[in-house]
Scaffold this active site. Structure first.
Site, PDB file in Angstrom:
ATOM      1  CD1 TRP A 160     -17.656  15.079   9.558  1.00 34.49           C
ATOM      2  CD2 TRP A 160     -17.917  13.193   8.387  1.00 34.49           C
ATOM      3  NE1 TRP A 160     -17.189  14.049  10.330  1.00 34.49           N
ATOM      4  CE2 TRP A 160     -17.348  12.887   9.645  1.00 34.49           C
ATOM      5  CE3 TRP A 160     -18.167  12.169   7.482  1.00 34.49           C
ATOM      6  CZ2 TRP A 160     -17.021  11.578  10.005  1.00 34.49           C
ATOM      7  CZ3 TRP A 160     -17.850  10.867   7.840  1.00 34.49           C
ATOM      8  CH2 TRP A 160     -17.280  10.583   9.096  1.00 34.49           C
ATOM      9  CD  GLU A 171      -5.373  -1.781   1.597  1.00 32.77           C
ATOM     10  OE1 GLU A 171      -5.596  -1.265   0.488  1.00 32.77           O
ATOM     11  OE2 GLU A 171      -4.828  -1.167   2.530  1.00 32.77           O
ATOM     12  CE  LYS A 183     -13.476  14.396  11.315  1.00 29.41           C
ATOM     13  NZ  LYS A 183     -12.028  14.456  11.085  1.00 29.41           N
ATOM     14  CB  THR A 212      -0.883   0.044   1.264  1.00 21.52           C
ATOM     15  OG1 THR A 212      -0.016   0.058   2.394  1.00 21.52           O
ATOM     16  CG2 THR A 212      -1.789  -1.165   1.337  1.00 21.52           C
TER      17      THR A 212
END
Ligand code: AMP
Length: 542
Positions: free
Chosen positions: A444, A331, A439, A186
């Site tokens: 959000w 993944e 935020k 990753t």
């Protein structure tokens, strides 16, 4: 009672055997680092992959041992894909765009035994060879004439010599389909990179899923050119899908600029391509500047980061190339969702369809997904509320290589770190990476929406929206913009451009112009670097 059907393990070698036997004349075309265009067929490639497997065995590569590559997209890299996995070893595709220290760290962590690399990366390998703890053999992916007269690399070998030294009398071994086939790390924007170890079974099932009509929709009539590198999650599985379907493959090598790509698309009759948005930006700019068209290209798969609707519109309306917006991650092998149309969408207006295509789309069979709130409770679908996206399926990671990072799953589901909405039809839309969310006063704000709007402005080449500290609201959006060459767009014009497109409280508090937005090794904007750069930035107060 058990079924009475044959049992054949799902092995990667079976894909190449299929391509050789049933599509043996199909071409594999590569722009080589050496400068020419190389042509071969699946039949020839399969024979050379068998020779290469014998060569790797002769170097002492054993079951499960890692063979690393530092290579562009090309036929030799494809041979390695099949030879290494097919013989029961593990192909580890290193990302040459990483910092050399990271390359060393990852190769050591993977315990790579052999490192095969393209001519381009000779200086990189020369610089790191002495530091690599486990690599016993270095293989230059070229013929003898390209071998340097002298080199600091110990045991430098020539790929073509290794292949030539073997005949192709080799039968692919049959073993448990759950055995490891390839390894990708990753990007590790936070902490060390983690290894994702794919199996033969996960890879073959993923290729089946990826080839489906509502996914990448590939067939033997296609000519596939993966711009996405073979070191970025197995080029989104296109090297496997091509053999499974018998499609012609075209590899761009190191020529990823607009001119080289466009020439290859046209010369080879490419019908499908795939890559991250930043690559397509270069191609579109070149095509536009030179008044060119795409005469054979039917569709392109865009993913890796959110595809701005302005780019989708340009491809579709101006050039007649359909965009498949896809989402996934290392993944997930990587594919999770693709935005393909259902019947009811065909009756929509163009504007409605474009809005739909901004979404990352519907789950491919094999992948299930859900969104959860901060307490882990599943959230309803309907497009009203967003939450963290979790996935599960047979080509999704269970644990990282060497158990790094502990147990990632939550009751069998993998937390993606993405924040998403899922509409009533099951179309998912990423609103942010959890760590990129802004935020504001506890609410959000999705940065991707804000970036998409900015990128629809004709003067904007690239835009990133990041959280900047605000004394009252804690965080507020700061828009960081890279202009198109020669564009004169101003802060005020950009802020006015948002009018009517978003809720007022989402409007960025400020705009800053930069010469360049930092990109990571897979072409994604590095917002963590921008956040660092604009740490302590003072937003204007109203
Ligand atoms: P990687 O494992 O490096 O391929 O990164 C995976 C991450 O890229 C995902 O978790 C998403 O945050 C992001 N990503 C991939 N495709 C998309 C997309 N189409 N739209 C938005 N983000 C995406």
């Amino acid at each position: 009672m058990f079924g009475l059907m044959q049992h054949h393990p799902l092995l990667i070698s079976s894909l190449l055997v299929h391509a050789e036997r049933h599509h043996g004349q199909q071409e594999v075309v590569s722009r080589r680092i050496e400068g020419d265009i190389h042509r071969t067929t699946y039949r020839q490639l399969a024979a050379r992959a068998r020779q290469l497997a014998k060569a790797m065995a002769a170097l002492g590569v054993g079951d499960g041992e890692r063979v690393a590559t530092l290579a562009w997209n090309g036929y030799r890299h494809l041979e390695l894909y099949y030879a290494v996995s097919g013989m029961g070893a593990v192909l580890h595709t290193l990302n040459p765009r990483l910092h050399p220290d990271q390359v060393v760290w990852i190769a050591d962590h993977a315990e790579d035994q052999v490192l095969c690399f393209d001519l381009t990366f000779l200086p990189l390998v020369e610089a790191v060879a002495a530091r690599l703890k486990t690599v016993k053999h270095f293989v230059l992916m070229a013929d003898r004439s390209h071998l340097p007269a002298s080199s600091q690399i110990p045991n430098l070998r020539c790929y073509e010599d290794l292949v030539d030294a073997q005949d192709d009398a080799y039968t692919w071994p049959v073993f448990d389909e759950e055995r490891a086939s390839s390894l990708c790390y990753t990007s590790g924007t936070t902490g060390n990179p983690k290894g994702v170890l794919y199996s033969h079974r996960s890879t073959v099932l993923h290729a089946f899923g990826a080839a489906l009509p509502d996914a990448l929709n590939c067939s033997s009539r296609d000519v596939i050119l993966p711009v996405v590198p073979m070191f970025h999650v197995n080029a989104w599985s296109l090297p496997y899908v091509a053999c499974m379907t018998g499609a012609k493959m075209v590899f761009p090598g190191a020529g990823l600029d607009g001119k080289s790509l466009h020439e290859l698309f046209e010369a080879e009759g490419v019908t499908v391509s795939a890559g991250v948005p930043t690559v397509w930006q270069g191609l579109l700019a070149y095509v536009e500047a030179n008044g060119l068209r795409f005469s054979t290209m039917k569709r392109t798969i865009i993913g890796g980061s959110a595809c701005p609707p302005a780019m989708i519109r340009a491809f579709q309306a101006t050039y007649g190339v359909h965009v498949l917006h896809a989402w996934g991650m290392t993944e997930m092998s990587p594919l999770g969702t693709v935005c393909s149309f259902r019947n009811k969408h065909l009756a929509m207006t163009e504007a409605e369809r474009l809005a739909l295509q901004a979404k990352q789309g519907q789950a491919i069979y094999g992948v299930d997904m859900k969104i959860i709130d901060g307490n882990g409770a599943e959230l309803p679908w309907g497009g009203e509320v967003s939450g963290e996206l979790l996935v599960k399926g047979p080509w999704i990671v269970d644990q990282y290589f060497k158990g790094e990072g502990g147990q990632p799953l939550i009751a069998g589901w993998f937390p993606t770190g993405d924040v998403a909405l899922i509409d009533a039809d099951g179309y998912m839309q990423i609103t942010d990476r959890a760590k990129d969310v802004i935020k504001s006063g506890g609410e959000w704000i999705g940065s991707i929406d804000l970036e998409n709007i900015a990128m629809a402005h004709p003067g904007v080449a690239m835009a990133a929206c990041i959280a900047a500290h605000h004394p009252k609201w804690d965080e507020r959006p700061l828009l960081v913009v890279m202009k198109k060459p020669g564009a004169t767009v101003t802060r005020e014009e950009l802020l006015a451009f948002y009018e009517g497109k978003i809720a007022k409280w989402w409007l960025p508090d400020d705009v800053v112009f930069v010469d360049a937005i930092p990109l990571g090794a897979t072409g994604k904007m590095q917002k963590n670097k921008l956040r660092e750069q604009f740490k302590g930035y003072t937003l204007p107060t109203a």
